[in-house]
Design an enzyme around this catalytic site. Structure first.
Site, mmCIF file in Angstrom:
data_model
loop_
_atom_site.group_PDB
_atom_site.id
_atom_site.type_symbol
_atom_site.label_atom_id
_atom_site.label_comp_id
_atom_site.label_asym_id
_atom_site.label_seq_id
_atom_site.Cartn_x
_atom_site.Cartn_y
_atom_site.Cartn_z
ATOM 1 N N LYS A 282 0.826 -1.200 0.000
ATOM 2 C CA LYS A 282 0.000 0.000 0.000
ATOM 3 C C LYS A 282 0.872 1.266 0.000
ATOM 4 O O LYS A 282 0.656 2.178 -0.791
ATOM 5 C CB LYS A 282 -0.930 -0.009 1.221
ATOM 6 C CG LYS A 282 -1.937 1.137 1.205
ATOM 7 C CD LYS A 282 -2.723 1.223 2.503
ATOM 8 C CE LYS A 282 -3.697 0.094 2.690
ATOM 9 N NZ LYS A 282 -5.088 0.473 2.403
ATOM 10 N N ARG B 293 -3.286 2.886 8.689
ATOM 11 C CA ARG B 293 -3.612 1.592 8.055
ATOM 12 C C ARG B 293 -2.381 0.714 7.944
ATOM 13 O O ARG B 293 -1.270 1.198 7.788
ATOM 14 C CB ARG B 293 -4.123 1.822 6.629
ATOM 15 C CG ARG B 293 -5.406 2.588 6.527
ATOM 16 C CD ARG B 293 -5.648 2.861 5.042
ATOM 17 N NE ARG B 293 -6.661 3.871 4.836
ATOM 18 C CZ ARG B 293 -7.931 3.609 4.530
ATOM 19 N NH1 ARG B 293 -8.324 2.372 4.401
ATOM 20 N NH2 ARG B 293 -8.791 4.569 4.353
ATOM 21 N N GLY C 228 -8.461 -7.517 4.751
ATOM 22 C CA GLY C 228 -9.257 -7.654 5.969
ATOM 23 C C GLY C 228 -8.537 -8.305 7.138
ATOM 24 O O GLY C 228 -9.115 -8.498 8.193
ATOM 25 N N MET D 30 -5.683 -7.269 8.764
ATOM 26 C CA MET D 30 -5.039 -6.438 9.779
ATOM 27 C C MET D 30 -5.828 -5.161 10.019
ATOM 28 O O MET D 30 -6.813 -4.900 9.357
ATOM 29 C CB MET D 30 -3.610 -6.153 9.365
ATOM 30 C CG MET D 30 -2.743 -7.383 9.546
ATOM 31 S SD MET D 30 -1.069 -7.065 9.109
ATOM 32 C CE MET D 30 -1.235 -6.638 7.429
ATOM 33 N N ARG E 259 -3.478 -1.428 -6.246
ATOM 34 C CA ARG E 259 -2.631 -2.622 -6.156
ATOM 35 C C ARG E 259 -3.039 -3.552 -7.283
ATOM 36 O O ARG E 259 -4.134 -3.415 -7.839
ATOM 37 C CB ARG E 259 -2.817 -3.316 -4.806
ATOM 38 C CG ARG E 259 -4.240 -3.769 -4.585
ATOM 39 C CD ARG E 259 -4.433 -4.314 -3.182
ATOM 40 N NE ARG E 259 -5.835 -4.634 -2.972
ATOM 41 C CZ ARG E 259 -6.415 -4.775 -1.799
ATOM 42 N NH1 ARG E 259 -5.725 -4.600 -0.708
ATOM 43 N NH2 ARG E 259 -7.679 -5.082 -1.691
ATOM 44 N N HIS F 247 -15.855 -9.199 1.893
ATOM 45 C CA HIS F 247 -14.815 -10.098 2.371
ATOM 46 C C HIS F 247 -14.969 -11.489 1.758
ATOM 47 O O HIS F 247 -14.022 -12.076 1.238
ATOM 48 C CB HIS F 247 -14.888 -10.187 3.898
ATOM 49 C CG HIS F 247 -13.902 -11.129 4.490
ATOM 50 N ND1 HIS F 247 -14.218 -12.435 4.770
ATOM 51 C CD2 HIS F 247 -12.597 -10.970 4.796
ATOM 52 C CE1 HIS F 247 -13.146 -13.034 5.248
ATOM 53 N NE2 HIS F 247 -12.145 -12.170 5.278
ATOM 54 N N SER G 101 13.719 -42.666 -12.728
ATOM 55 C CA SER G 101 12.569 -41.828 -12.434
ATOM 56 C C SER G 101 12.548 -41.642 -10.917
ATOM 57 O O SER G 101 12.516 -42.624 -10.173
ATOM 58 C CB SER G 101 11.289 -42.499 -12.917
ATOM 59 O OG SER G 101 10.194 -41.670 -12.624
ATOM 60 N N CYS H 217 8.475 -38.742 -10.803
ATOM 61 C CA CYS H 217 7.087 -39.207 -10.896
ATOM 62 C C CYS H 217 6.377 -39.220 -9.552
ATOM 63 O O CYS H 217 5.246 -39.664 -9.445
ATOM 64 C CB CYS H 217 7.008 -40.570 -11.564
ATOM 65 S SG CYS H 217 7.790 -41.867 -10.602
ATOM 66 N N TYR I 241 12.137 -34.730 -17.761
ATOM 67 C CA TYR I 241 10.685 -34.572 -17.706
ATOM 68 C C TYR I 241 10.173 -34.627 -16.270
ATOM 69 O O TYR I 241 10.866 -35.095 -15.370
ATOM 70 C CB TYR I 241 9.981 -35.643 -18.552
ATOM 71 C CG TYR I 241 10.100 -37.045 -18.002
ATOM 72 C CD1 TYR I 241 9.182 -37.530 -17.065
ATOM 73 C CD2 TYR I 241 11.140 -37.889 -18.403
ATOM 74 C CE1 TYR I 241 9.306 -38.803 -16.538
ATOM 75 C CE2 TYR I 241 11.262 -39.160 -17.887
ATOM 76 C CZ TYR I 241 10.338 -39.615 -16.943
ATOM 77 O OH TYR I 241 10.467 -40.870 -16.417
HETATM 78 C C1 PEP Z 1 7.053 -42.553 -5.315
HETATM 79 O O1 PEP Z 1 7.421 -43.232 -4.375
HETATM 80 O O2 PEP Z 1 7.309 -41.347 -5.426
HETATM 81 C C2 PEP Z 1 6.240 -43.137 -6.387
HETATM 82 C C3 PEP Z 1 5.936 -42.443 -7.449
HETATM 83 O O3 PEP Z 1 5.767 -44.386 -6.185
HETATM 84 P P1 PEP Z 1 4.551 -44.744 -5.215
HETATM 85 O O4 PEP Z 1 3.873 -43.472 -4.837
HETATM 86 O O5 PEP Z 1 3.684 -45.645 -6.000
HETATM 87 O O6 PEP Z 1 5.236 -45.420 -4.086
#
Ligand code: PEP
Ligand code: MG
Length: 895
Positions: free
Chosen positions: A35, A105, A114, A116, A361, A477, A786, A853, A873
């Protein structure tokens, strides 16, 4: 040599703005708060800003460090600040003839609507109120300002029971038979001030402070104090705002929107914060103070004629009621958008025909609006495409990717209110925030129903699927907070008669009680009884455009964790470039198959296992084939079986009976076998490749199913899949070597039988610390890694992923981990293991494919880390694929 301690005067804490002065020099948000920085910014481009000064956030930090004390130097600096305001306004603070009044303020680096405290009309006392009456020629206005001031000060600074003050106001009106505050006369208000002062003395034990300087320091202390209020802490936790930032305090000359019919106050957005449409958007109230608009006490009027007409409202828009000021305001909107190069959320006041800007803002907006505004602004040339990519919070895309109400579904609409925050939600009606939180924690979907929400409701709003209020406009709000959180919200449903104590509401002769299912549509404002069917979101339009821009700049590929044909289709629709993790054990969750899996697990010998596996093989083969076909030549990583046994062992009588019927083994024998297999720590038990090492036939038959499916699809479509066969929970090179031999043998057998040879890869999850450390050796065998960051987090931290919820909340609150490490990667710890494994793996095999993953593959902060260490990836659940695409683009653009 020890350095000298800092003296008080070496630090500057006060920065003036207005009247041609700009100490902040274009405003540093970290120092002046959002502000303060923007007040300074507006003043410096010549906009009409009431003069004032900002006490910096650094003072807040020091105030807490020094146990709630102000240094003497600050008192001198504040005196200079007050003199600055006096010089420009020509009024003096505490002057009995024509007093200067100020507002005090809060203003943190990012806005916390809202959360503070604010004090208005500061500088009034028993004598200056007379002066104000004289100078303004309006005694009613003077006494009304004084009573508002006492009420706010008693609440915010003295922390007295505000109910008593509201009651006194109600009694004053009732005595006269009035409905509105504005009906009270000057004499009524003077009497009310006496009553208020008596209440202060009763509750506080001292008279209301008459010294204007005492008033000021009290208010400054209260604003700093509100940084550590419970509700501010909750808000910070929900929005990842560090407690160390502190708030600034802004002290500014008061301007009055409540000085008659040529005065007004309002809030506005330079574009529609719900849809992103390029149209001024806002609300105002004639003869009112700013807090009246935000509090939703009176129903505000529309800013523009178009909006009024669209809503079918009668009360004149500002464009009609105050055309000259409206035109000036419209010019200011354009100027501010060009200056800040973003959609602005503005507060203004008109004092007797003169426009004053009180705040600007970057406006909070829905995900839909964020997308449209970013794409439009890039097309308008106001920002670059790269900036547009950075303007959309990837996590907020979630709002767009979830279903909306099916327009064809039957619905029982019981009321209509304002479409305050889009999205559709169904759930059980609850009437208070604590119940909402409790029921949500028990896994129930709830809709929080309130007359109006206040910052105390924030935990319940967060827990609820949707929010429904009887009062409040689009900037109330409830509306602002719901939009920020991405919760659907319908506000201002005036027809609801809510009895929160009895936990029910009545509308149109019907009664809805706690637990009844409601559906709200935040895009239309409709409230429906019962659950209404939904449809999938629209992925073209602005979404498609921004995603295309994002895809143009990102380096990381984005894959999906998917194991059913439906998941794979959804993933492709969302732009997945392959499957990063197909958890084969999840393919067995459905009722028909789990019995065969149980049969396999409970088998006592290879023969028994093979018999069960032979039943599973054709089913797996057809599933794999379908997935390969859907993914049409894109990489598909299939992980061999990794069932933590506790997830699969039968528990109930019926489950044992089914396995008994399928195998001809009696139930008692099966139970004994299950008891033998019981593990104390199944997550660290007989799972992952340990299963393959002890019972190689399991992996052999799974691998066979994969290769048979791949060959069949290659022959059918001509689009040969490249299967990536992944071995889970590897800790040593030898484990992978053994499993790879089993897989290669199965491949060779299938290729020989079918006469078709295919390319394939064998790789491994890296999800144990030992595997990360020995990645150099493991890469001699595996063609890809992975990172299974769910297990890697569990094993690196020694925290069970199934039981962590009980204590991790406290860990995050205590700052031990900045965020839940199962949601956002612990970059310092687990991240170091990943980085080290990636380096060691690449050293052995420079072209090794690296991905992630675990759940972290869909978390923007974790994705930024994956970009920084150069993974190939990330793989995320299908609905998070677009989030990952955008986050990957943002990460690639980071300098
Ligand atoms: C993990 O362990 O991150 C994974 C992808 O395998 P899971 O969640 O199936 O154990
Ligand atoms: Mg795992």
């Amino acid at each position: 040599m020890a350095s000298l301690p800092k003296t008080d005067t070496s630090d500057r804490y006060v920065y003036r703005f207005g009247g041609g002065v700009s100490d902040g020099g274009q405003g540093d948000k970290n120092l002046l708060g959002g502000k303060g920085a923007n007040l300074d910014g507006m003043a410096s481009i010549g906009l009409p800003v009431p003069p004032g000064f900002t006490i910096s956030t650094a003072m807040c930090t020091r105030y807490y460090d020094e146990g709630g004390q102000f240094p003497q130097s600050l008192r001198d600096e504040v005196a200079t600040g007050i003199a600055h305001i006096e010089g420009i306004t020509g009024k003096s603070f505490g002057d009995e003839a024509d007093p200067l009044l100020v507002s005090v303020r809060s203003g943190a680096r990012t806005s916390m609507p809202g959360m503070m405290d604010t004090v208005l009309n500061l500088g009034l006392n028993d004598r200056t109120v007379e002066g104000l009456a004289q100078a303004s020629g309006d005694a009613r206005f003077a006494w009304d300002s004084y009573r508002r001031f006492i009420q706010m000060y008693a609440d915010v600074v003295l922390e007295l029971d505000h109910g008593a003050f509201e009651e006194a106001l109600e009694i004053a009106k009732e005595d006269k038979g009035f409905h509105l505050d504005t009906d009270l006369t000057s004499e009524d208000l003077e009497a009310l001030v006496d009553r208020y002062k008596a209440l202060v003395e009763q509750q506080w034990g001292k008279p209301f402070p008459q010294d204007v300087h005492d008033q000021l320091w009290g208010a400054v202390g209260a604003v700093f104090g509100s940084w550590q209020s419970e509700r501010a802490k909750v808000y910070r936790r929900l929005h990842d705002i560090p407690g160390s930032w502190g708030t600034a305090v802004n002290v500014q000359a008061m301007v009055f929107g409540n000085m008659g019919e040529t005065s007004a106050t309002g809030v506005a957005f330079t574009r529609d914060p719900s849809t992103g449409e390029r149209a001024y958007y806002g609300e105002f109230l004639i003869n009112a103070q700013g807090e009246d608009v935000v509090a939703g006490i009176r129903t505000p009027q529309y800013l523009t004629l178009a909006a009024r007409e669209r809503a079918g409202a009668k009360a004149a828009s500002m464009q009609e009621a105050m055309p000259a000021v409206y035109d000036e305001l419209a010019k200011v909107f354009d100027l501010l958008e060009t200056h800040y190069r973003d959609m602005q959320d503005i507060e203004f006041t008109v004092q007797q025909g003169k426009l004053w800007m009180l705040q600007t803002r970057a406006g909070k907006r829905t995900a839909k609006a964020a997308l449209k505004i970013a794409v439009d602004m890039a097309n308008e040339g106001l920002i670059t495409r790269e900036e547009a990519i950075g303007r959309v919070d990837p996590a907020a895309l979630d709002q767009l990717l979830h279903p909306t109400l099916d327009p064809k579904a039957p619905r029982d609409v019981i009321a209509k209110g304002l479409p305050a925050s889009p999205g559709a939600a169904s759930g059980k009606a609850v009437f208070d925030a604590d119940s909402a939180e409790r029921m949500a924690a028990a896994g129930e979907a709830v809709i929080l129903v309130r007359v109006e929400t206040s910052p105390e409701d924030i935990h319940g709003m967060h827990a609820a699927r949707g929010i429904l209020t009887a009062r409040g406009g689009m900037t109330s709000h409830a509306a602002v907070v719901a939009r920020g959180m991405g919760r659907p919200c319908v506000s201002g449903v005036g027809s609801l008669a809510i009895d929160a104590r009895a936990k029910l509401f009545r509308v149109g002769g019907r009664e809805v009680t706690a637990g009844d299912i409601l559906t709200i549509d935040g895009a239309t404002g409709e409230v429906m009884l019962g659950e209404v069917a939904t449809v999938q979101p629209e992925l073209a339009g602005d979404f498609g455009v921004l995603m295309e821009w994002a895809d143009g700049v990102r380096r990381l590929k984005v894959r999906a964790n998917a194991e059913t044909p439906l998941d794979c289709r959804t993933a492709r629709q969302f732009g997945a470039e392959g499957v990063g993790l197909c958890r084969t054990e999840h393919m067995f969750f459905d009722a028909g198959r789990i019995t065969s899996v149980r049969q396999m697990i409970l088998a006592e010998d290879e023969k028994g296992r093979r018999a069960a596996l032979e039943k599973l093989l054709p089913e797996q083969r057809s599933d794999f084939a379908e997935i390969f076909e859907i993914m049409a030549g894109l990489p598909v990583t299939i992980r061999l079986l990794d069932p933590p046994l506790h997830e699969f062992l039968p528990h109930e009588e019926g489950e044992f009976a089914e396995v008994a019927a399928a195998t001809g083994i009696d139930v008692e024998k099966l139970k004994r076998r299950a008891a033998e297999l019981h593990e104390f720590n199944p997550m660290l038990g007989h799972r992952g490749c340990r299963l393959g090492v002890t019972y190689p036939e399991i992996y052999e038959i799974q691998a066979r199913a994969i290769f048979e499916a791949a060959v069949a699809v290659a022959n059918k479509t001509g689009d040969a899949p490249i299967p990536e066969v992944m071995v889970p929970l590897v800790a040593t090179r030898r484990e992978l070597e053994l499993m790879k031999a089993v897989i290669d043998k199965a491949a060779e057998a299938v290729f020989a039988e079918t006469g078709t040879r295919l390319e394939y890869l064998v790789g491994t999850m890296i999800e144990l610390p030992r595997a990360a450390l020995k990645a150099g050796e493991i890469a001699e065998v595996g063609a890809f890694f992975s990172f299974g960051t769910n297990d890697l987090t569990q094993t690196a931290l020694g925290v069970s992923r199934d039981d962590a919820a009980r204590f991790l909340g406290v860990y995050v609150e205590q700052g031990i981990y900045a965020k839940d490490p199962f949601v956002s990667l612990d970059i310092e710890g687990v991240g170091e293991l990943i980085q080290l494994a990636a380096e060691r793996g690449r050293k052995t095999r420079p072209d090794i494919k690296l991905g992630i993953c675990g759940e972290h593959g869909g978390d923007p902060a974790s994705i930024a880390f994956c970009e920084a260490i150069g993974l190939d990836y990330v793989s995320a659940s299908p609905y998070r694929v677009p989030i990952a695409r955008l986050a990957a683009a943002q990460a690639a653009l980071k300098p």
